[in-house]
Design an enzyme around this catalytic site. Sequence first.
Site, short mmCIF file in Angstrom:
data_model
loop_
_atom_site.label_atom_id
_atom_site.label_comp_id
_atom_site.label_asym_id
_atom_site.label_seq_id
_atom_site.Cartn_x
_atom_site.Cartn_y
_atom_site.Cartn_z
N TYR A 142 6.68 49.99 -9.24
CA TYR A 142 7.51 48.80 -9.06
C TYR A 142 8.77 49.10 -8.24
O TYR A 142 9.76 48.39 -8.33
CB TYR A 142 7.92 48.22 -10.41
CG TYR A 142 6.83 47.44 -11.13
CD1 TYR A 142 5.60 48.01 -11.41
CD2 TYR A 142 7.04 46.12 -11.54
CE1 TYR A 142 4.61 47.31 -12.08
CE2 TYR A 142 6.07 45.41 -12.21
CZ TYR A 142 4.85 46.01 -12.48
OH TYR A 142 3.86 45.31 -13.14
N LYS A 195 -2.40 59.50 -13.97
CA LYS A 195 -3.67 59.63 -13.25
C LYS A 195 -3.46 60.75 -12.26
O LYS A 195 -3.59 60.60 -11.04
CB LYS A 195 -4.01 58.30 -12.57
CG LYS A 195 -5.38 58.26 -11.94
CD LYS A 195 -6.53 58.24 -12.94
CE LYS A 195 -7.86 58.30 -12.21
NZ LYS A 195 -8.99 58.60 -13.11
N ASP A 228 -7.51 55.98 -17.37
CA ASP A 228 -8.82 55.35 -17.56
C ASP A 228 -9.38 55.72 -18.94
O ASP A 228 -9.88 54.86 -19.68
CB ASP A 228 -9.78 55.72 -16.43
CG ASP A 228 -9.73 57.20 -16.06
OD1 ASP A 228 -8.80 57.90 -16.51
OD2 ASP A 228 -10.62 57.67 -15.33
N ASP A 252 2.31 48.51 -18.20
CA ASP A 252 2.10 47.06 -18.23
C ASP A 252 0.64 46.74 -18.57
O ASP A 252 0.35 45.90 -19.43
CB ASP A 252 2.48 46.47 -16.87
CG ASP A 252 2.46 44.95 -16.89
OD1 ASP A 252 2.92 44.36 -17.89
OD2 ASP A 252 1.97 44.33 -15.92
N ASP A 256 -0.93 45.07 -22.22
CA ASP A 256 -1.72 43.82 -22.32
C ASP A 256 -3.01 44.08 -23.09
O ASP A 256 -3.44 43.25 -23.89
CB ASP A 256 -2.06 43.28 -20.92
CG ASP A 256 -1.03 42.27 -20.43
OD1 ASP A 256 0.16 42.44 -20.78
OD2 ASP A 256 -1.40 41.33 -19.70
N1 GGG Z 1 7.76 37.32 -20.29
C1 GGG Z 1 7.12 38.18 -19.37
C2 GGG Z 1 6.78 37.55 -18.06
O1 GGG Z 1 7.13 36.44 -17.77
N2 GGG Z 1 6.07 38.30 -17.25
C3 GGG Z 1 5.67 37.83 -15.99
C4 GGG Z 1 4.93 38.86 -15.21
O2 GGG Z 1 4.08 38.51 -14.40
N3 GGG Z 1 5.23 40.12 -15.39
C5 GGG Z 1 4.60 41.17 -14.75
C6 GGG Z 1 5.40 42.41 -14.90
O3 GGG Z 1 6.55 42.35 -15.33
O4 GGG Z 1 4.88 43.48 -14.60
#
Ligand code: GGG
Length: 361
Positions: A142, A195, A228, A252, A256
């Site tokens: 990022y 990785k 992985d 991230d 999830d």
């Molecule tokens: N509340 C979390 C949110 O709104 N995330 C939006 C999103 O797309 N986040 C991707 C990230 O932060 O990597």
Amino acid sequence: MAETRTFRIAVIPGDGIGAEVVPEGLRVLDRLAALSGGRLAFAYESFPWGCQHYLRTGRMMDADGLERLAGFDAIYFGAVGWPGVPDHVSLWGLRLAICQGFDQYACIRPVRLLPGVPSPLKTATAETVDWVVVRENSEGEYAGIGGRNLAGRGADREVAIQTALFTAQGCERIIRYAFDLARTRRRRKVTGVTKSNAQQYAMTLWDETFARVAAAYPDVETEQWLVDAMAARFVLRPETLEVVVASNLFGDILSDLGSAIGGSLGIAASANLDPERRHPSMFEPVHGSAPDIAGQGIANPVAAIWTVALMLDHLGLTAEAALVMDAIAATTEAGVLTPDLGGSATTREVGEAIAAALGSR
Ligand code: GGG
């Protein structure tokens, strides 16, 4: 009477269901204040930033946004993203602008199975699903370094470069955070995830930093895994996980997956922390703005309310944080659930049930 401690909270509901779940988190904070007998108060200032603000002004947040947020004790954030504004514009203009601007480098995402919540994993129990993903939140994939060029030669010949940035200091501080966190958990164990077989520069720097930091924590068990294989392990052997530390993108994605194992993205909470407390930290549900269900009053507020518990903990209100978690668990156990968990309760009904459970404890 004891003096009132007032905490100043900046509130950014953002887009879509952010504006529906954040009021439920505030309801819980207000209830805690009411139950405190004058000991606690929360003073809110709301900021209308997000995609509608962008469509009106050309900015996701005002130019002096960080300056205005700087004096708060914490930031309570909903979600970002809405059709009509490119996702990379909305994410960089708001969430990332705040996380990176305030160097909130530690993103903490607990994964737990709450009572009464069904997991898609048939073997899942509250004992086997209980770990924390520590996501590096300031650099890595990022970093926003790169560009697109050569479009003038034709769309089929355009090139793009997106470079990840890993610094030794950036790796070290997040890995240290993970080790310190492990010392507060039931098992002292940290798993580093990379990785590095394919990404031989940046991710070997991470792995070597991990090994160096680990040497300073001989009481903490360690492992280093490829991402992985770690994805498969989340599903197949969740009981072996305790603290999982990973780069911005991997953290991230893994969190999830963890949220889904915990029953729903509508449950997962997160804290974007500046552990050194130079700036306010920001607390947000993991989920996004969910345009598909926005406006229907059925979004799950548990993630936003669990997020409040993380905020209370950061503010030093650990007893209140525990009360909120107990109230959430009592509510899910009683079957007061939104449709994502198979229930029929509305956002507001779940929020009210959790606030009421606070008072009965
Ligand atoms: N509340 C979390 C949110 O709104 N995330 C939006 C999103 O797309 N986040 C991707 C990230 O932060 O990597």
